[in-house]
Design a protein around this motif. Structure first.
Motif, short mmCIF file in Angstrom:
data_model
loop_
_atom_site.label_atom_id
_atom_site.label_comp_id
_atom_site.label_asym_id
_atom_site.label_seq_id
_atom_site.Cartn_x
_atom_site.Cartn_y
_atom_site.Cartn_z
N GLU A 1 -7.26 10.95 10.44
CA GLU A 1 -5.91 11.31 10.89
C GLU A 1 -5.07 10.05 11.03
O GLU A 1 -5.57 8.96 11.32
CB GLU A 1 -5.99 12.03 12.24
N ALA A 2 -3.77 10.21 10.85
CA ALA A 2 -2.85 9.08 10.87
C ALA A 2 -2.94 8.30 12.18
O ALA A 2 -2.87 7.07 12.20
CB ALA A 2 -1.42 9.56 10.64
N ARG B 1 -4.10 3.41 15.36
CA ARG B 1 -4.84 2.74 16.42
C ARG B 1 -5.60 1.53 15.87
O ARG B 1 -5.60 0.45 16.49
CB ARG B 1 -5.82 3.73 17.06
N TYR B 2 -6.21 1.70 14.70
CA TYR B 2 -6.97 0.58 14.12
C TYR B 2 -6.03 -0.53 13.66
O TYR B 2 -6.36 -1.72 13.76
CB TYR B 2 -7.84 1.07 12.96
N ALA B 3 -4.87 -0.16 13.18
CA ALA B 3 -3.87 -1.17 12.78
C ALA B 3 -3.48 -2.02 13.99
O ALA B 3 -3.34 -3.26 13.88
CB ALA B 3 -2.64 -0.50 12.18
N THR B 4 -3.31 -1.39 15.15
CA THR B 4 -3.01 -2.14 16.36
C THR B 4 -4.16 -3.07 16.71
O THR B 4 -3.95 -4.23 17.09
CB THR B 4 -2.74 -1.17 17.53
N GLU B 5 -5.37 -2.57 16.53
CA GLU B 5 -6.58 -3.37 16.79
C GLU B 5 -6.62 -4.62 15.91
O GLU B 5 -7.10 -5.68 16.33
CB GLU B 5 -7.80 -2.48 16.50
N PRO C 1 -1.99 1.97 4.33
CA PRO C 1 -3.22 2.77 4.34
C PRO C 1 -3.05 4.11 3.62
O PRO C 1 -3.19 5.19 4.20
CB PRO C 1 -3.48 2.98 5.83
N THR C 2 -2.74 4.06 2.35
CA THR C 2 -2.51 5.28 1.58
C THR C 2 -3.84 5.90 1.15
O THR C 2 -4.88 5.25 1.10
CB THR C 2 -1.69 4.97 0.32
N PHE C 3 -3.77 7.18 0.83
CA PHE C 3 -4.93 7.87 0.27
C PHE C 3 -4.70 8.09 -1.21
O PHE C 3 -3.60 8.44 -1.65
CB PHE C 3 -5.15 9.23 0.94
N ASN C 4 -5.73 7.88 -2.01
CA ASN C 4 -5.69 8.28 -3.41
C ASN C 4 -7.11 8.61 -3.86
O ASN C 4 -8.08 8.36 -3.15
CB ASN C 4 -5.07 7.19 -4.30
N ASP C 5 -7.23 9.18 -5.03
CA ASP C 5 -8.55 9.59 -5.53
C ASP C 5 -9.09 8.62 -6.58
O ASP C 5 -9.95 8.97 -7.38
CB ASP C 5 -8.50 11.01 -6.09
N ASP C 6 -8.60 7.37 -6.52
CA ASP C 6 -9.06 6.32 -7.42
C ASP C 6 -8.86 6.69 -8.90
O ASP C 6 -9.67 6.35 -9.75
CB ASP C 6 -10.53 5.96 -7.15
N ASP C 7 -7.77 7.41 -9.15
CA ASP C 7 -7.42 7.75 -10.54
C ASP C 7 -8.54 8.56 -11.24
O ASP C 7 -8.83 8.35 -12.42
CB ASP C 7 -7.14 6.48 -11.34
N TRP C 8 -9.13 9.46 -10.48
CA TRP C 8 -10.33 10.18 -10.94
C TRP C 8 -10.12 10.85 -12.31
O TRP C 8 -10.89 10.62 -13.24
CB TRP C 8 -10.72 11.21 -9.89
N ALA C 9 -9.11 11.70 -12.41
CA ALA C 9 -8.91 12.45 -13.66
C ALA C 9 -8.63 11.52 -14.84
O ALA C 9 -9.16 11.71 -15.94
CB ALA C 9 -7.76 13.45 -13.49
N LEU D 1 -13.77 6.19 10.47
CA LEU D 1 -14.27 6.56 9.15
C LEU D 1 -13.10 7.17 8.39
O LEU D 1 -12.71 8.31 8.63
CB LEU D 1 -15.43 7.55 9.28
N GLY D 2 -12.53 6.39 7.51
CA GLY D 2 -11.36 6.84 6.76
C GLY D 2 -11.22 6.03 5.49
O GLY D 2 -10.56 5.00 5.45
N TYR D 3 -11.88 6.51 4.43
CA TYR D 3 -11.86 5.81 3.15
C TYR D 3 -11.04 6.62 2.16
O TYR D 3 -11.22 7.85 2.10
CB TYR D 3 -13.29 5.62 2.62
N PRO D 4 -10.16 6.02 1.38
CA PRO D 4 -9.94 4.57 1.23
C PRO D 4 -8.83 3.99 2.10
O PRO D 4 -8.44 2.84 1.92
CB PRO D 4 -9.55 4.47 -0.25
N GLU D 5 -8.30 4.78 3.05
CA GLU D 5 -7.16 4.30 3.84
C GLU D 5 -7.46 2.96 4.53
O GLU D 5 -6.63 2.04 4.51
CB GLU D 5 -6.76 5.35 4.88
#
Length: 337
Positions: free
Chosen positions: A77-78, A83-87, A102-110, A288-292
């Motif tokens: 969740e954002a 919170r981790y960015a503040t850390e 901290p964007t999400f993407n699917d590593d250009d899967w298709a 736990l937030g990959y790849p963000e």
């Protein structure tokens, strides 16, 4: 006809290591030496992946592998990222670098599936999950051998059900990211010897053993246990052909670093590396937030490398890193068999 992993002249696979170490030269050298080298697709654009496959192909007449990061949904969740960015604000100040987006993407899967279907490397392996049955069938029709990286017997059963041609069983001593299917699950701790035996008992597919293997004795042991090949990554981090950074190379032989740990501090996904200051100070707070998380910390890690500081970046390594050798891939391979 698809490539059969049982036909390798040398039963050693140079593991894909995304983020720098896996170069076209490293992949080609592993294949030229009689084993199998991999182009690591992680974090690359589809076009860069195509260029690297083409470059590796030009350097060897041996078989060639490509590793893809399987597409998975976001798990964080954002507010956890915020919170981790503040850390990490102190790290940004320390290295004079802004935190990443901290964007999400699917590593250009298709797009990357299209690349491998078009360029047809001999082998395509998958990490963080596997292909669907349809995707598997598409690659098979292109003459490509598919290999799923698994860390438990249950994951192996899931992979077999989708129709992959082979399995790469990754034990808990492996360096870098765990290939765990469930990004929120604690990493499996079953020893490689036990996991390998369980998977071999449940399938007739060719099985590759990986995780903490560093020596000729290690390779011989997994082959004797029934694996068709041993996959080694850490063992090649100091190879002449590796793209490991000077900071990574120096840390691997620095007596200050005495152990590896599994951490989520750098990428938001469990991975094994040398225990350093960043891990000690931030792992407990990292979500736990990959790849963000990977993108959030990326500028910090690059700045630490630029500053020559191994305590501010990930230094991926397996538990056997003290046995690492430097030199050409051909010499390292020769020493493994």
């Amino acid at each position: 006809m698809a490539f059969d992993l049982r036909e390798l002249a040398v039963p050693v696979i140079v593991a894909p290591m995304a983020g720098g170490p896996s170069t076209p030269e490293l992949a080609a050298a592993g294949s030229t030496a009689g084993g199998l080298g991999f182009v690591a697709a992680g974090y690359l654009t589809a076009q860069t992946l195509a260029d690297r496959i083409t470059a590796a192909r030009a350097l060897t007449t041996g078989p060639l592998g490509v590793n893809l990061f399987a597409s998975q949904p976001s798990t964080v969740e954002a507010r956890e990222i915020e919170r981790y960015a503040t850390e990490l604000a102190g790290e940004a100040t320390r290295y004079g670098a802004a935190l990443g987006d901290p964007t999400f993407n699917d590593d250009d899967w298709a797009a990357k599936l299209d690349v491998v279907a078009d360029l047809r490397p001999d082998v395509v392996s998958f990490t963080f999950g596997g292909p669907t049955a349809d995707e598997c069938a598409r690659l098979r029709q292109a003459g490509i051998t598919t290999v799923a990286t698994v860390t438990t017997a249950n994951e192996a059963a899931q992979a077999v059900a989708t129709g992959v041609d082979a399995l790469a069983v990754q034990g808990p001593d492996a360096g870098g990211h765990r290939g765990t299917y469930d990004p929120l699950a604690a990493p499996a701790t079953q020893p490689l010897t036990e996991l390998l035996a369980d998977v071999l008992a449940a399938t007739e597919l060719p099985v590759v053993a990986a995780g903490g293997l560093m020596t000729a004795d290690d390779v011989a042991a997994v082959i004797a246990a029934g694996a068709v090949a041993a996959q080694l990554g850490t063992a090649f981090l100091l190879a002449d052909e590796s793209g490991s950074s000077p900071v990574h190379r120096a840390a691997l032989v620095d007596p200050r670093f005495t152990e590896t740990v599994v951490t989520k501090a750098f990428s938001g996904r469990y991975a094994r590396g040398l225990r350093n200051r960043f891990i000690d100070e931030h792992d407990a707070q990292a979500p736990l937030g990959y790849p963000e998380v990977h993108y959030l910390t990326s500028p910090l890690r690059k700045a630490a490398v630029a500053a020559g500081d191994p305590d501010g970046t990930n230094v991926w390594a397996g538990t056997g890193f003290r046995k690492i050798r430097s030199g050409p891939v051909a010499d390292i391979m020769a020493g493994l068999v």
